[in-house]
Design a protein around this motif. Structure first.
Motif, mmCIF file in Angstrom:
data_model
loop_
_atom_site.group_PDB
_atom_site.id
_atom_site.type_symbol
_atom_site.label_atom_id
_atom_site.label_comp_id
_atom_site.label_asym_id
_atom_site.label_seq_id
_atom_site.Cartn_x
_atom_site.Cartn_y
_atom_site.Cartn_z
ATOM 1 N N PRO A 14 0.840 -1.202 0.000
ATOM 2 C CA PRO A 14 0.000 0.000 0.000
ATOM 3 C C PRO A 14 0.874 1.251 0.000
ATOM 4 N N GLY A 15 0.563 2.152 -0.920
ATOM 5 C CA GLY A 15 1.368 3.349 -1.070
ATOM 6 C C GLY A 15 2.549 3.187 -2.003
ATOM 7 N N GLY A 65 -4.809 10.441 -11.179
ATOM 8 C CA GLY A 65 -3.814 11.023 -10.294
ATOM 9 C C GLY A 65 -2.865 10.011 -9.683
ATOM 10 N N ARG A 66 -3.175 8.723 -9.826
ATOM 11 C CA ARG A 66 -2.309 7.668 -9.292
ATOM 12 C C ARG A 66 -1.693 6.812 -10.393
ATOM 13 N N SER A 84 0.951 5.043 -5.560
ATOM 14 C CA SER A 84 0.019 5.156 -4.431
ATOM 15 C C SER A 84 -0.969 3.995 -4.426
ATOM 16 N N LEU A 85 -0.438 2.806 -4.553
ATOM 17 C CA LEU A 85 -1.279 1.623 -4.649
ATOM 18 C C LEU A 85 -2.159 1.460 -3.414
ATOM 19 N N VAL A 113 -1.961 -6.032 -3.899
ATOM 20 C CA VAL A 113 -1.503 -4.944 -3.040
ATOM 21 C C VAL A 113 -1.810 -5.323 -1.600
ATOM 22 N N SER A 114 -0.762 -5.555 -0.853
ATOM 23 C CA SER A 114 -0.918 -6.019 0.518
ATOM 24 C C SER A 114 0.341 -5.731 1.306
#
Length: 115
Positions: A14-15, A65-66, A84-85, A113-114
């Motif tokens: 994440p992120g 935006g990501r 920015s997952l 995503v983890s």
């Protein structure tokens, strides 16, 4: 026939960031649109982003935006830079290529995503 092969999936935090690639090969003469879709478990496949011949891009709202879609015309390759997952980005990502009215799909690449 056009062959479509995705690569670059995997585990992201994440992120964090991941970059997907999709290469088209075979009978390429004039690709109209290259796009990314995704399908999460138990859900329908959904549109993520596309890029057209004139480099016009379109994104689904949740990735604006990501994520950034781009392409290399010389290599018939499209990329999806994912920043920015979020856990909700977890899915199998599919690339599609539209040429001459025909749609070609790749086999997909898993993005998880983890933390």
């Amino acid at each position: 026939q056009v062959q479509v092969v995705e690569s670059g999936g995997g585990l992201g935090q994440p992120g964090g960031s991941l970059r997907l690639s999709c290469a088209a090969s075979g009978s390429i003469f004039s690709i109209n649109i290259m796009a990314w879709y995704r399908q999460a478990p138990g859900k329908q496949r959904e549109f993520v982003a596309q890029i057209q011949g004139g480099d016009s891009t379109t994104y689904r709202d949740s990735v604006k935006g990501r994520f950034t879609i781009s392409k290399d015309n010389a290599k018939n390759t499209v990329y999806l830079q994912m920043n920015s997952l979020k856990p909700e980005d977890t899915a199998v990502y599919y690339c599609s290529v539209i040429q001459g009215g025909a749609v070609y799909w790749g086999q997909g690449t898993q993005v998880t995503v983890s933390s």
